[in-house]
Design a protein around this motif. Structure first.
Motif, PDB file in Angstrom:
ATOM      1  N   LEU A 100       0.595  15.330   3.135  1.00 42.74           N
ATOM      2  CA  LEU A 100       1.332  15.069   4.262  1.00 42.74           C
ATOM      3  C   LEU A 100       1.391  13.597   4.840  1.00 42.74           C
ATOM      4  O   LEU A 100       0.137  13.184   4.889  1.00 42.74           O
ATOM      5  N   LEU A 101       2.335  13.126   5.339  1.00 40.10           N
ATOM      6  CA  LEU A 101       2.346  11.801   5.969  1.00 40.10           C
ATOM      7  C   LEU A 101       2.378  10.785   4.709  1.00 40.10           C
ATOM      8  O   LEU A 101       1.362  10.421   4.089  1.00 40.10           O
ATOM      9  N   HIS A 146      -9.919   4.766   6.564  1.00 34.89           N
ATOM     10  CA  HIS A 146      -9.325   4.668   4.995  1.00 34.89           C
ATOM     11  C   HIS A 146      -7.964   5.367   5.035  1.00 34.89           C
ATOM     12  O   HIS A 146      -7.863   6.462   5.104  1.00 34.89           O
ATOM     13  N   THR A 147      -6.917   4.341   5.122  1.00 43.86           N
ATOM     14  CA  THR A 147      -5.730   4.952   4.897  1.00 43.86           C
ATOM     15  C   THR A 147      -5.387   5.291   3.562  1.00 43.86           C
ATOM     16  O   THR A 147      -5.902   4.923   2.708  1.00 43.86           O
ATOM     17  N   PRO A 148      -4.544   6.560   3.569  1.00 40.92           N
ATOM     18  CA  PRO A 148      -4.628   6.847   2.297  1.00 40.92           C
ATOM     19  C   PRO A 148      -3.675   6.030   1.173  1.00 40.92           C
ATOM     20  O   PRO A 148      -2.888   5.393   1.427  1.00 40.92           O
ATOM     21  N   ILE A 149      -4.204   6.175  -0.233  1.00 39.55           N
ATOM     22  CA  ILE A 149      -3.516   5.463  -1.153  1.00 39.55           C
ATOM     23  C   ILE A 149      -2.231   6.185  -1.766  1.00 39.55           C
ATOM     24  O   ILE A 149      -1.276   5.565  -2.107  1.00 39.55           O
ATOM     25  N   ILE A 150      -2.193   7.254  -1.886  1.00 37.62           N
ATOM     26  CA  ILE A 150      -1.446   8.319  -2.281  1.00 37.62           C
ATOM     27  C   ILE A 150      -0.509   8.793  -1.047  1.00 37.62           C
ATOM     28  O   ILE A 150      -0.980   9.108  -0.020  1.00 37.62           O
ATOM     29  N   HIS A 177      -0.109   4.827   8.986  1.00 41.77           N
ATOM     30  CA  HIS A 177      -1.363   5.494   9.209  1.00 41.77           C
ATOM     31  C   HIS A 177      -2.005   4.811  10.543  1.00 41.77           C
ATOM     32  O   HIS A 177      -2.905   5.758  10.808  1.00 41.77           O
ATOM     33  N   LEU A 178      -1.937   3.556  10.120  1.00 44.34           N
ATOM     34  CA  LEU A 178      -2.927   3.036  11.142  1.00 44.34           C
ATOM     35  C   LEU A 178      -2.274   3.281  12.547  1.00 44.34           C
ATOM     36  O   LEU A 178      -3.085   3.632  13.822  1.00 44.34           O
ATOM     37  N   GLU A 179      -0.703   3.342  12.869  1.00 46.32           N
ATOM     38  CA  GLU A 179      -0.161   3.663  14.146  1.00 46.32           C
ATOM     39  C   GLU A 179      -0.525   4.961  14.558  1.00 46.32           C
ATOM     40  O   GLU A 179      -0.716   5.028  15.677  1.00 46.32           O
ATOM     41  N   VAL A 180      -0.719   5.862  13.568  1.00 40.91           N
ATOM     42  CA  VAL A 180      -1.393   7.050  13.837  1.00 40.91           C
ATOM     43  C   VAL A 180      -2.613   7.230  14.674  1.00 40.91           C
ATOM     44  O   VAL A 180      -2.730   7.734  15.711  1.00 40.91           O
ATOM     45  N   MET A 181      -3.289   6.450  14.132  1.00 41.42           N
ATOM     46  CA  MET A 181      -4.717   6.203  14.753  1.00 41.42           C
ATOM     47  C   MET A 181      -4.931   5.369  16.128  1.00 41.42           C
ATOM     48  O   MET A 181      -5.721   5.612  16.805  1.00 41.42           O
ATOM     49  N   ALA A 182      -3.787   4.578  16.166  1.00 43.71           N
ATOM     50  CA  ALA A 182      -3.759   3.519  17.490  1.00 43.71           C
ATOM     51  C   ALA A 182      -3.334   4.596  18.447  1.00 43.71           C
ATOM     52  O   ALA A 182      -3.173   4.132  19.792  1.00 43.71           O
ATOM     53  N   ILE A 213     -12.053  13.203   6.113  1.00 42.78           N
ATOM     54  CA  ILE A 213     -11.088  12.282   5.460  1.00 42.78           C
ATOM     55  C   ILE A 213      -9.842  12.240   6.581  1.00 42.78           C
ATOM     56  O   ILE A 213      -9.277  13.177   7.008  1.00 42.78           O
ATOM     57  N   PRO A 214      -9.310  11.024   6.689  1.00 38.10           N
ATOM     58  CA  PRO A 214      -8.284  10.765   7.634  1.00 38.10           C
ATOM     59  C   PRO A 214      -7.132  11.556   7.103  1.00 38.10           C
ATOM     60  O   PRO A 214      -6.536  12.196   8.077  1.00 38.10           O
ATOM     61  N   PHE A 215      -6.702  11.362   5.858  1.00 36.20           N
ATOM     62  CA  PHE A 215      -5.608  12.024   5.387  1.00 36.20           C
ATOM     63  C   PHE A 215      -5.771  12.720   4.169  1.00 36.20           C
ATOM     64  O   PHE A 215      -5.581  12.209   2.952  1.00 36.20           O
ATOM     65  N   PRO A 216      -6.223  14.013   4.112  1.00 36.31           N
ATOM     66  CA  PRO A 216      -6.531  14.617   2.955  1.00 36.31           C
ATOM     67  C   PRO A 216      -5.197  14.844   2.170  1.00 36.31           C
ATOM     68  O   PRO A 216      -4.187  15.124   2.392  1.00 36.31           O
TER      69      PRO A 216
END
Lengths: 450, 450
Positions: free
Chosen positions: A449-450, B163-167, B206-211, A439-442
């Motif tokens: 984190l983040l 899938h960027t995080p919800i929390i 989180h998308l910027e991280v992935m970019a 998962i991208p951000f566990p």
């Protein structure tokens, strides 16, 4: 075609080839991140990766083009001519005329090192940089393909996609492990939504609502558990595929959809990201784990819960939890059943009535009273999907939630559905041991984190 | 082909046509919900809808097949022969041999009535039943097609889905209107995640991280605002499409993606659900509102923020908020600008530096200092998309978040992105006034039904 072959970093350059004929055919600009720099006396070799695949493009340049900030990790734009490579390892290489370092990279503080195969535990510490790692990059491409394929599978089969809500005032499973939410700066003393509100644990109830108007519906979104666990099997935020089918009177129909979904998505992933999957099967997963995914002979077996208990009782090994009709199957039991059936996916059907939630359909059998529930167990992971026929008969549901009852009053139909854990699916096909690595951000207890 | 034409409720029957030739060709079972019952002396007419389209299938039967529980809203299975209809209004009709009421419907307590066009405000009271209403059914089919089309658009263009995080422990926009989350049953006194955790307001960070690893990424998921508003424009939970592009140095590139996304998704929806869209344009939306969506001539206009302020200053009308360089554009301003440009989509670019968040790229101009930001305004809705080039230069970002800075240290590249409100998009193309009517389960202050 051009981009498909070369990756998205490649664009036809607006410049012109400096050859006497000014051929522009193979003259391109390629943008990406440097994966390796090898400087020889006569020639400078670079490998540039743009994230579109595991493969990097080899760049060949005159050593005079080397500069101090052209390091591992830096972002570059290279202009030059794309030619057939004389080497066996790659199809094409780029003969560079200019190399522009767009963004340098401080290699001393950059936690990833050139050509090193960092363990997944190590890169997990850097949530903002781990996507630069080959393994995580491959995982994210596979996850993206699987996501697209899940949407296509259901759309091609006439399902209506529903965005089931994240915030809900219900607790579908009756579980205690809920996250409660509240406005950070409450103006009033009361709740923002007037009532206590929680993060969803399942979209099933909302899909059932929709199954009263559409014959096939699905959702694919995040679900949550406030489980105080740091185990390799649990996340606080994870993704679930859920489907609901109306006018369905047999578990067979539900199992067929589970199986078709699994096979379609997996064959898409295997054909679209062969190199990415290969990386996992070669370096991450123990070889025996993934046989059943790539092998042709991976048809699932169907056994009843009662049969499963018999198999467990006759097992030569001792379990921590003694197998007994009426008790939940534990992870150790699931593992044994999968092994017993030959390391293939196993459907277990017809669970004890008292074990399962109120909405599952009563089989009206006896003396061992069961409901029409099904779990799909797979090697290495355990439970991948869970589903059931839903109780559509009003009298069986009386004394329950008023709204749930309402759904049975106005044209109720036999229906059923299931959910599949998306991270568990990825763990299964790739053989990844820790759910945090798919998962991208566990998010899990003590960590966001983040 | 058969199912595509007939809807998903149709299955070839295992039974045989009772004609002497036992032709099974047109012998089907059709399952769905009764939309109308008309009993004549010689013949019984039913309309059955299975949710796969707005159209119902006409069933013609002998009056002897009528029974007491065959009412509006009931769920039925009809077996019979599919024949060409003698009527102009439909292609096919079903000559019923058997009609089985699977689930009766108590029409006295069922809040939807036969052949009544209920106002959207009325059906909104019944979150668990409103999908049975024609308008909501059409909306949900359109929403599903638009969702699939958004995924296809990005996948076809080589974007990696994240899938960027919800929390999250961050607050991207620095906004105060956050939802805080906590485990319902905290074992310890401390936070579940050790730190305060919130529901995401944007996946941009989180998308910027992935970019930093992929040249093109996107996400499409729920975002949240704890805005204490019951207005027709606000939801506490809504969906956003967000994209991030690396190696991008001009706003033009970002605007092109916004425009391509809008046009591709809209033309898919128009071609896949023409009847559903027609329902909105005919009965829900004021006619003039949707001209620009279906019309060929809907190319957007680009103006700068400074030009926009000049237009507003020269407007013959008085605004509640006086237009002034350096102040935010209000809804009344946005409406005027769209009208002034001829009721077409309007890109407004280069906003004042002091108005926009720290991550937007400094245009280094003056004396009127701006950043490379863009908003897309559309008729009837206002702001549909917002985007910017991101500040990729480390010195410009110093004294900010350490992790945000880290991203600029290791191969930073010029990049930019945007977000599009999915509900606003649906409001725009369909001309729906209230945002609560374009989402399956609306959540807003004081309301979290189901």
């Amino acid at each position: 075609v051009f981009k498909a072959r070369m990756g998205l970093g490649a664009t036809r350059s607006s410049g012109r080839c400096p050859c006497p004929w000014q051929c522009s055919l193979n003259w391109i600009t390629f943008k990406g991140w440097v994966r390796s720099v090898r400087s020889q006396k006569e020639v400078l070799f670079l490998h540039i990766n743009d994230g579109s695949s595991l493969e990097s493009l080899q760049v060949v340049a005159d050593p005079s083009l080397e500069k101090r900030d052209l390091t591992f990790g830096s972002a570059v734009e290279v202009q030059g001519k794309l030619v057939k490579s004389p080497h066996k390892m790659q199809n094409m290489e780029l003969q560079a005329e200019t190399i522009h370092v767009v963004g340098p990279c401080d290699i001393w503080s950059f936690p990833l090192k050139m050509k090193e195969r960092h363990p997944l535990e190590y890169v997990r510490q850097f949530p903002h940089l781990r996507c630069r790692n080959n393994t995580l990059g491959a995982l994210l491409r596979i996850r993206s393909e699987a996501t697209a394929s899940i949407h296509s599978f259901f759309q091609d089969n006439g399902y209506v996609h529903i965005h089931t809500p994240i915030i809900t005032s219900n607790d579908c499973e009756g579980a205690g492990e809920l996250f409660q939410i509240e406005a950070k700066e409450s103006v009033e003393k009361s709740h923002f939504f007037n009532v206590p509100a929680f993060l969803t644990v399942s979209g099933q109830l909302h899909l059932e609502v929709m199954a009263g108007a559409f014959t096939h519906v699905f959702t694919f979104g995040p679900t949550f558990r406030a489980e105080n666990s740091q185990s390799r099997r649990h996340l606080a935020e994870f993704y679930m595929v859920e489907a609901e089918l109306s006018f369905t009177e047999s578990l067979q129909d539900i199992m067929q959809v589970m199986e078709d979904l699994f096979k379609t998505v997996t064959s898409t992933v295997l054909s679209k990201c062969p190199r990415d999957v290969e990386l996992f099967h070669k370096y991450v997963a123990p070889a025996q784990k993934v046989m059943h995914v790539t092998g042709k002979n991976c048809n699932p077996v169907i056994i009843s819960y009662s049969e499963a208990v018999e198999i467990l009782k006759q097992a030569p090994q001792t379990f921590t939890f003694k197998p007994e009709w009426g008790c939940d199957l534990q992870t150790e039991h699931e593992k044994y059943l999968v092994k017993h059936c030959g390391e293939v996916p196993v459907f277990v059907v017809n669970y004890p009535y008292d074990l399962k939630p109120f909405y599952m359909r009563d089989n009206e059998d006896g003396p061992q009273h069961t409901v029409a529930a099904v779990d799909l167990l797979v090697p290495g992971v355990g439970e991948l999907c869970g589903g059931s026929l839903r109780e559509e008969r009003l009298p069986f549901l009386e004394s329950r939630l008023q709204r749930y009852l309402d759904l049975r009053k106005f044209g109720s139909v036999p229906h059923g559905g299931f959910g599949m854990g998306f991270e568990r699916y990825l763990q299964y096909i790739l053989g990844v041991d820790n759910i945090k690595d798919v998962i991208p951000f566990p998010r899990f207890s003590h960590s966001c984190l983040l």
